[in-house]
Design a protein around this motif. Structure first.
Motif, mmCIF file in Angstrom:
data_model
loop_
_atom_site.group_PDB
_atom_site.id
_atom_site.type_symbol
_atom_site.label_atom_id
_atom_site.label_comp_id
_atom_site.label_asym_id
_atom_site.label_seq_id
_atom_site.Cartn_x
_atom_site.Cartn_y
_atom_site.Cartn_z
ATOM 1 N N ALA A 144 0.863 -1.180 0.000
ATOM 2 C CA ALA A 144 0.000 0.000 0.000
ATOM 3 C C ALA A 144 0.900 1.231 0.000
ATOM 4 O O ALA A 144 2.028 1.191 0.508
ATOM 5 C CB ALA A 144 -0.912 0.016 1.225
ATOM 6 N N VAL A 174 -7.155 2.636 0.361
ATOM 7 C CA VAL A 174 -6.821 1.497 1.211
ATOM 8 C C VAL A 174 -8.068 1.033 1.959
ATOM 9 O O VAL A 174 -8.671 1.799 2.705
ATOM 10 C CB VAL A 174 -5.701 1.853 2.206
ATOM 11 N N PRO A 179 -4.915 -2.811 0.380
ATOM 12 C CA PRO A 179 -3.585 -3.208 -0.087
ATOM 13 C C PRO A 179 -3.616 -4.258 -1.207
ATOM 14 O O PRO A 179 -4.630 -4.907 -1.440
ATOM 15 C CB PRO A 179 -2.931 -3.782 1.165
#
Length: 249
Positions: A118, A125, A206
């Motif tokens: 990420a 996210v 992520p």
């Protein structure tokens, strides 16, 4: 008239004594490196077979001490705000790392989870609030080397993977000494490095691993290289010695 040493009844091989003493250590070094790579080949082959066997088993509920890189799963809730980053990786123009989070489990110690790549800033996210089940493999901690960069616990940025220290920083000192690395089979991850295409804006972050780790096994090529150099060294020395013996005294 100067005659070759061989015609004068001399001992031309004496001229090879000192060069031989100089050449033999080089040959021994090349053969030793080749033998070492053969040993490394056997070790790496056995390791890959062991990893494949572990990863072929059905995932088990994450225990306190799993086999390294074994398939494990865990169910719980991600603790809000208990996140950190591990490593540095550029994707497109975005700088990021592996997002680590604490998963609180009912009736079991909290677990450190590597959710995937990420960006440090920006990006969409996803942070699920309910009960989730994550599946992947157990990644053990690493030894700190002499040149390992310093971590920054104050900013929750880590370059060395010490799951005990990272979990303690995130408020989970009783977490097991490993991390569950989430694996979601799918297409290959976005290429890394400057100039590579950044993750699509619609992508959910992520970005988890898409498979279990599989270390390279280049040791056969290394062994052939060292043994080939050893053979070349013997040939070169033999040609030089032959020429030296034929030279006139």
């Amino acid at each position: 008239m100067i005659r070759p040493a061989s015609l004068r009844g001399g001992r031309p091989w004496r001229a090879l004594i000192l060069p031989s003493f100089l050449a033999l250590p080089v040959l021994a070094l090349l053969l030793g490196l080749g033998t070492w790579q053969v040993q490394r080949l056997a070790w790496k082959t056995a390791l890959l077979e062991e990893l494949a066997e572990r990863q072929s088993r059905p995932a088990i509920e994450a225990p306190t001490q799993p086999d390294p890189f074994a398939a494990v799963s865990a169910t719980g809730r991600f603790r809000p705000g208990a996140e950190a980053f591990l490593g540095l990786e550029v994707r497109g123009s975005l700088l990021g790392g592996s997002l680590l989070a604490i998963l609180d489990r009912e009736g079991a110690p909290p677990l450190l989870v590597n959710r995937g790549w990420a960006p440090f800033e920006g990006g969409r996210v996803e942070r699920p609030e309910g009960v989730v089940t994550v599946t992947g493999y157990a990644r053990p901690g690493e030894r700190r080397g002499l040149i390992t960069p310093r971590d920054n616990p104050a900013e929750r940025r880590f370059l060395h993977f010490d799951p005990v220290a990272i979990a303690a920083t995130l408020g989970a000192p009783n977490a097991p000494p490993y991390a569950l690395v989430v694996v979601e089979p799918g297409p290959a991850t976005t290429p890394s490095g400057f100039g590579a295409a950044p993750p699509p804006a619609r992508a959910t972050l992520p970005d988890p691993a898409t498979g279990f780790p599989s270390p390279n096994n280049p040791h056969l090529g290394y062994a052939l290289t060292w043994f080939g150099l050893a053979i070349g060294w013997v040939v070169i020395f033999g040609l030089w010695a032959h020429r030296r013996l034929r030279e006139p005294a």
